[in-house]
Design an enzyme around this catalytic site. Sequence first.
Site, PDB file in Angstrom:
ATOM      1  N   ASN A 218       0.992  -1.008   0.108  1.00  0.00           N
ATOM      2  CA  ASN A 218      -0.047   0.024  -0.197  1.00  0.00           C
ATOM      3  C   ASN A 218       0.828   1.500  -0.137  1.00  0.00           C
ATOM      4  O   ASN A 218       2.021   1.048  -0.065  1.00  0.00           O
ATOM      5  CB  ASN A 218      -0.998   0.044   1.180  1.00  0.00           C
ATOM      6  CG  ASN A 218      -0.088   0.013   2.422  1.00  0.00           C
ATOM      7  OD1 ASN A 218       0.353   1.133   2.648  1.00  0.00           O
ATOM      8  ND2 ASN A 218      -0.486  -0.990   3.307  1.00  0.00           N
ATOM      9  N   ASP A 286      -4.254  -5.967   5.343  1.00  0.00           N
ATOM     10  CA  ASP A 286      -5.420  -6.631   5.843  1.00  0.00           C
ATOM     11  C   ASP A 286      -4.968  -8.241   5.472  1.00  0.00           C
ATOM     12  O   ASP A 286      -5.537  -9.202   6.377  1.00  0.00           O
ATOM     13  CB  ASP A 286      -6.734  -6.228   5.582  1.00  0.00           C
ATOM     14  CG  ASP A 286      -6.997  -5.095   6.428  1.00  0.00           C
ATOM     15  OD1 ASP A 286      -6.352  -4.729   7.570  1.00  0.00           O
ATOM     16  OD2 ASP A 286      -7.641  -3.863   5.899  1.00  0.00           O
ATOM     17  N   LYS A 296       8.807 -18.066  -9.363  1.00  0.00           N
ATOM     18  CA  LYS A 296       8.060 -16.872  -9.976  1.00  0.00           C
ATOM     19  C   LYS A 296       6.961 -17.295 -10.722  1.00  0.00           C
ATOM     20  O   LYS A 296       7.377 -18.449 -11.542  1.00  0.00           O
ATOM     21  CB  LYS A 296       9.290 -16.042 -10.901  1.00  0.00           C
ATOM     22  CG  LYS A 296       8.630 -14.916 -11.415  1.00  0.00           C
ATOM     23  CD  LYS A 296       9.631 -14.109 -12.447  1.00  0.00           C
ATOM     24  CE  LYS A 296       8.735 -12.851 -13.161  1.00  0.00           C
ATOM     25  NZ  LYS A 296       9.351 -12.637 -14.357  1.00  0.00           N
ATOM     26  N   PRO A 314      -2.783 -11.171  10.873  1.00  0.00           N
ATOM     27  CA  PRO A 314      -2.883 -10.791  12.373  1.00  0.00           C
ATOM     28  C   PRO A 314      -3.057  -9.293  12.509  1.00  0.00           C
ATOM     29  O   PRO A 314      -2.534  -8.587  11.728  1.00  0.00           O
ATOM     30  CB  PRO A 314      -1.681 -11.168  12.840  1.00  0.00           C
ATOM     31  CG  PRO A 314      -0.648 -11.221  11.854  1.00  0.00           C
ATOM     32  CD  PRO A 314      -1.381 -11.612  10.710  1.00  0.00           C
ATOM     33  N   ASP A 315      -4.002  -9.131  13.554  1.00  0.00           N
ATOM     34  CA  ASP A 315      -4.029  -7.625  13.747  1.00  0.00           C
ATOM     35  C   ASP A 315      -3.307  -7.320  14.899  1.00  0.00           C
ATOM     36  O   ASP A 315      -3.675  -7.716  16.014  1.00  0.00           O
ATOM     37  CB  ASP A 315      -5.826  -7.398  14.151  1.00  0.00           C
ATOM     38  CG  ASP A 315      -5.904  -5.922  14.372  1.00  0.00           C
ATOM     39  OD1 ASP A 315      -5.246  -5.035  14.897  1.00  0.00           O
ATOM     40  OD2 ASP A 315      -6.879  -5.362  13.653  1.00  0.00           O
ATOM     41  N   ILE A 316      -2.297  -6.531  14.518  1.00  0.00           N
ATOM     42  CA  ILE A 316      -1.114  -6.266  15.596  1.00  0.00           C
ATOM     43  C   ILE A 316      -1.450  -5.478  16.679  1.00  0.00           C
ATOM     44  O   ILE A 316      -1.538  -5.681  17.885  1.00  0.00           O
ATOM     45  CB  ILE A 316      -0.022  -5.582  15.127  1.00  0.00           C
ATOM     46  CG1 ILE A 316       0.598  -6.763  13.841  1.00  0.00           C
ATOM     47  CG2 ILE A 316       1.222  -5.426  15.944  1.00  0.00           C
ATOM     48  CD1 ILE A 316       1.609  -5.994  12.913  1.00  0.00           C
ATOM     49  N   PHE A 335      -4.160   3.782  15.123  1.00  0.00           N
ATOM     50  CA  PHE A 335      -4.716   5.059  14.021  1.00  0.00           C
ATOM     51  C   PHE A 335      -5.941   4.641  13.452  1.00  0.00           C
ATOM     52  O   PHE A 335      -6.111   3.354  13.277  1.00  0.00           O
ATOM     53  CB  PHE A 335      -3.714   5.269  13.177  1.00  0.00           C
ATOM     54  CG  PHE A 335      -2.463   6.275  13.548  1.00  0.00           C
ATOM     55  CD1 PHE A 335      -1.849   5.854  14.751  1.00  0.00           C
ATOM     56  CD2 PHE A 335      -2.517   7.335  12.962  1.00  0.00           C
ATOM     57  CE1 PHE A 335      -0.825   6.849  15.127  1.00  0.00           C
ATOM     58  CE2 PHE A 335      -1.589   8.455  13.353  1.00  0.00           C
ATOM     59  CZ  PHE A 335      -1.075   8.244  14.509  1.00  0.00           C
ATOM     60  N   LYS A 349     -13.834   1.993  16.510  1.00  0.00           N
ATOM     61  CA  LYS A 349     -12.550   1.125  16.157  1.00  0.00           C
ATOM     62  C   LYS A 349     -11.890   1.161  17.555  1.00  0.00           C
ATOM     63  O   LYS A 349     -11.521  -0.030  17.897  1.00  0.00           O
ATOM     64  CB  LYS A 349     -11.805   1.813  15.258  1.00  0.00           C
ATOM     65  CG  LYS A 349     -10.607   1.026  14.835  1.00  0.00           C
ATOM     66  CD  LYS A 349     -10.012   1.513  13.613  1.00  0.00           C
ATOM     67  CE  LYS A 349     -10.803   1.291  12.457  1.00  0.00           C
ATOM     68  NZ  LYS A 349     -10.116   1.768  11.127  1.00  0.00           N
ATOM     69  N   LYS A 353     -10.897  -2.620  18.656  1.00  0.00           N
ATOM     70  CA  LYS A 353      -9.595  -3.079  18.865  1.00  0.00           C
ATOM     71  C   LYS A 353      -9.167  -3.197  20.167  1.00  0.00           C
ATOM     72  O   LYS A 353      -8.206  -3.664  20.703  1.00  0.00           O
ATOM     73  CB  LYS A 353      -8.507  -2.053  18.269  1.00  0.00           C
ATOM     74  CG  LYS A 353      -9.107  -1.886  16.681  1.00  0.00           C
ATOM     75  CD  LYS A 353      -8.111  -2.643  15.753  1.00  0.00           C
ATOM     76  CE  LYS A 353      -8.265  -2.322  14.225  1.00  0.00           C
ATOM     77  NZ  LYS A 353      -7.520  -2.773  13.247  1.00  0.00           N
TER      78      LYS A 353
HETATM   79  O1  C5P Z   1      -8.470  -1.860  10.779  1.00  0.00           O
HETATM   80  P1  C5P Z   1      -7.816  -0.895  10.718  1.00  0.00           P
HETATM   81  O2  C5P Z   1      -6.708  -1.144   9.640  1.00  0.00           O
HETATM   82  O3  C5P Z   1      -8.465   0.486  10.059  1.00  0.00           O
HETATM   83  O4  C5P Z   1      -7.134  -0.021  11.859  1.00  0.00           O
HETATM   84  C1  C5P Z   1      -5.836   0.528  11.836  1.00  0.00           C
HETATM   85  C2  C5P Z   1      -5.070   0.483  13.049  1.00  0.00           C
HETATM   86  O5  C5P Z   1      -4.929  -0.813  13.262  1.00  0.00           O
HETATM   87  C3  C5P Z   1      -3.749   1.161  12.903  1.00  0.00           C
HETATM   88  O6  C5P Z   1      -3.418   1.569  14.217  1.00  0.00           O
HETATM   89  C4  C5P Z   1      -3.138  -0.082  12.220  1.00  0.00           C
HETATM   90  O7  C5P Z   1      -1.465   0.245  12.821  1.00  0.00           O
HETATM   91  C5  C5P Z   1      -3.322  -1.137  13.179  1.00  0.00           C
HETATM   92  N1  C5P Z   1      -3.427  -2.277  12.414  1.00  0.00           N
HETATM   93  C6  C5P Z   1      -2.686  -3.422  12.916  1.00  0.00           C
HETATM   94  N2  C5P Z   1      -2.473  -4.644  12.152  1.00  0.00           N
HETATM   95  C7  C5P Z   1      -3.515  -4.968  11.190  1.00  0.00           C
HETATM   96  C8  C5P Z   1      -4.172  -4.065  10.856  1.00  0.00           C
HETATM   97  C9  C5P Z   1      -4.303  -2.717  11.301  1.00  0.00           C
HETATM   98  O8  C5P Z   1      -1.582  -3.315  13.938  1.00  0.00           O
HETATM   99  N3  C5P Z   1      -3.378  -6.164  10.613  1.00  0.00           N
END
Ligand code: C5P
Length: 415
Positions: A218, A286, A296, A314-316, A335, A349, A353
Site C-alpha cells: 500500500n 489486511d 516466480k 494478524p491484527d497487531i 490509528f 474502532k 480493537k
Molecule cells: O482496521 P484498520 O486497519 O482500519 O485499523 C488501523 C489501526 O490498526 C492502525 O493503528 C494499524 O496500525 C492497526 N493495524 C494493525 N494490524 C493490522 C491492521 C491494522 O496493527 N493487521
Amino acid sequence: MDKSSLEARRILLIIGGGIAAYKCLDLIRRLRERGASVRAIMTGAAHEFVTPLSVSSLTGEKVFTDLFDLTDEAEMGHIELSRDADLLLVAPATADLMARMAGGLANDLATTALLATDKPVLIAPAMNVRMWEHAATQRNIATLAQDGISFVGPNEGDMACGEFGPGRMAEPMEIVGAVEAHFGEAAFAADQPLKGLKALVTSGPTHEPIDPVRYIANRSSGKQGHAIAAALATLGAETVLVAGPTATPDPAGVSVRHVETADEMLAACEAALPADIAICAAAVADWRVEASAEQKMKKKNGEDGLHLKLKQNPDILATLSALKGRKRPRLVVGFAAETEKVIEHATDKRMRKGCDWIVANDVSPATGIMGGDDNLVHIITAEGAEDWPRASKRDVARRLAHRVADHFRKGKSAT
Ligand code: C5P
C-alpha cells in the site's frame, strides 16, 4: 509580541551566499528584540549580498568571516564560536552550503563551526526551485534530517530568479517562530518526561509476497509513524520502531527493526515487549496470499486471469491490546484513517480493537492529507474526542508525544 521569548538565548547565525541573505538583517533585529544575542558568521559568498558592516551593526558584535584570520583565532576559535551558542541557525542555507554540511566538509569557517558543534542546528534553505528539486539536494536534505538537523521552509512562491515554486527562504518571522518553538521544545525535552519508559511504534506499509518477485503493498509513507518514534525518543523514551519497507530514513536515537510482512511485524513487536507505550501507526496489509509461490509465477497463454486466495493477517494493534497483565503496554494507541463520520468510526474502532486511544485522521481527498506532509487528527480517548488543528506530521508527532507524557505524569493507568 513576546519581548522576552528568547531572553538570554545565544544564537550563532551562519549567513550563506544567496539573494535571501538580505532578509537576515531583519531576522537579526527580530531575534534581538526578543532578547537573544546573535553572533554571525558570513560565508565568502554572503559578502556579495550583504556587508559585514551591516550585519555587525545589527548584531552589535564583530562578524566572523575567515577561518584563517589569526586575530579571530586568538580572540575566539571556531570551536568556541559554536560552543558558546545555544543554537546554530543557518539562513540562508544555500544548496552549496547544505551539500557541504551533508558531506561533512570543513573548508571555511561556516562549515567548520557546523562540523565542530554538538549544538542543535536549524536551517532555512533558499535556492532556485530546480536546485531544490534536484536529486542531489533532495539526497542532502534526507541526510541532514537524519543527522538531526531541523528545517524551517523553504516556502513556495515567486523567486528572485523569476521562477515559481519551492525554494524561497522562510520569512524572518517564520524563522523566529521556529527558533522559539525549538527552545520551547528543548525546555520540554530537557526534563525528559518519558525517561525510564519503553515505547514501541509500528510504521510504514507491509509487503505481502505473491511469489519471490511480486508482492501486495500500500502507499503508506511511514512519515507519521517515524516522526512519532523520533518524538518519543526526544522526550526520553527508550524507543523501538518496527518499520515496514519505506523510503523514510531511520530516525536518530531510535532502535529500528526492519520488517517486510505483517507476520514479521507482529513477531518483532512481540520480541520488543514489555513496553509501557505501544503506538501502532503502520498500515498493515489486511490480507496476505495464503500460499505464496516459491518460484516466480508464469503467465499462461489463453488463461482468463489469476485467482489469488487471500488470508487475513494478524491484527497487531488488537493483539497488543488484548495482552494480559504486565505484558500489556500501559498505553496502547491505534490509528484510524477515515473518509467520513471520522469520530464515529474511530470511536467504534477504539472499542473493537481494545486500545486506549485512537488517533483518527480524515483522509478524504478534499483534505489532501493522504501521502502529504500535513495531518489533521482527532484523539479519541475514553473521555471523548479532542480536535487538533491541522499541522505537519512532525508537529502532530510532537504533540502526541507530549500528550503521552502528560498521561503518564498524571499517573493514570490506561487499562
Ligand atoms: O482496521 P484498520 O486497519 O482500519 O485499523 C488501523 C489501526 O490498526 C492502525 O493503528 C494499524 O496500525 C492497526 N493495524 C494493525 N494490524 C493490522 C491492521 C491494522 O496493527 N493487521
